[in-house]
Design an enzyme around this catalytic site. Structure first.
Site, PDB file in Angstrom:
ATOM      1  N   GLU A 111     -18.304 -15.770 -42.756  1.00 53.50           N
ATOM      2  CA  GLU A 111     -17.883 -14.441 -42.282  1.00 53.50           C
ATOM      3  C   GLU A 111     -17.020 -14.554 -41.031  1.00 53.50           C
ATOM      4  O   GLU A 111     -16.087 -13.779 -40.847  1.00 53.50           O
ATOM      5  CB  GLU A 111     -19.105 -13.577 -41.950  1.00 53.50           C
ATOM      6  N   TYR A 164     -11.600   7.882 -21.875  1.00 54.11           N
ATOM      7  CA  TYR A 164     -11.869   7.270 -23.173  1.00 54.11           C
ATOM      8  C   TYR A 164     -10.798   6.280 -23.605  1.00 54.11           C
ATOM      9  O   TYR A 164     -11.029   5.470 -24.487  1.00 54.11           O
ATOM     10  CB  TYR A 164     -12.175   8.299 -24.263  1.00 54.11           C
ATOM     11  N   GLU A 221     -26.038  -5.800 -33.881  1.00 51.76           N
ATOM     12  CA  GLU A 221     -26.822  -5.359 -32.718  1.00 51.76           C
ATOM     13  C   GLU A 221     -26.247  -5.924 -31.424  1.00 51.76           C
ATOM     14  O   GLU A 221     -26.210  -5.234 -30.405  1.00 51.76           O
ATOM     15  CB  GLU A 221     -28.289  -5.800 -32.867  1.00 51.76           C
ATOM     16  N   LYS A 235     -20.244  -2.492 -40.632  1.00 52.98           N
ATOM     17  CA  LYS A 235     -19.496  -3.583 -41.278  1.00 52.98           C
ATOM     18  C   LYS A 235     -19.244  -3.158 -42.720  1.00 52.98           C
ATOM     19  O   LYS A 235     -20.175  -2.820 -43.454  1.00 52.98           O
ATOM     20  CB  LYS A 235     -20.307  -4.878 -41.269  1.00 52.98           C
TER      21      LYS A 235
END
Length: 126
Positions: free
Chosen positions: A21, A53, A72, A98
């Site tokens: 990955e 932002y 996480e 994902k």
């Protein structure tokens, strides 16, 4: 109090538990919600009195450039970096998705959501 949100930020990045990955990459989506006192910015119409932002987006983009194994951990690094830049923030919630995760079946995307570990306003010195 108010909430500033950026939703559906998309990045192609090289994260993942499996080495493969991290070689081939994947598409990710980030949502962030920031709780802060927006009253003065609203009253005075000054960017310096709020959470910019555009800066938050750049922070997220920088985190996404570094390889991580877990969604996480990506969320944690985003929370940590945004809080460092804007210590007046009261709470941050980050979702990381994902697309097409390698789970052996059809799945549009996997998603985690983490709330910041802080919920109290920063201690004022003096």
């Amino acid at each position: 109090m108010g909430i500033i949100s950026l939703e559906g930020l998309e990045f192609f990045a090289y994260h993942g538990y499996y080495d493969e990955e991290q070689k081939i990459g994947n598409k990710y989506s980030i949502d962030i919600a920031i709780k802060a006192d927006l009253n003065r910015a609203a009253q005075e119409d000054r960017l310096s009195l709020t959470v910019n932002y555009e800066v938050v987006y750049k922070i997220i983009a920088d985190v996404m450039k570094v390889k991580h194994r877990l969604l996480e951990h990506i969320a944690y690094k985003i929370i940590e970096a945004v809080k460092e830049q804007f210590p007046e923030i009261l709470q941050i919630t980050v979702s990381v998705s994902k697309f097409n995760p390698p789970i052996g079946g059809v799945c549009e995307r996997s998603k985690i959501t983490i709330d910041s570990p802080f919920s109290l306003p920063p201690v004022e010195e003096g």
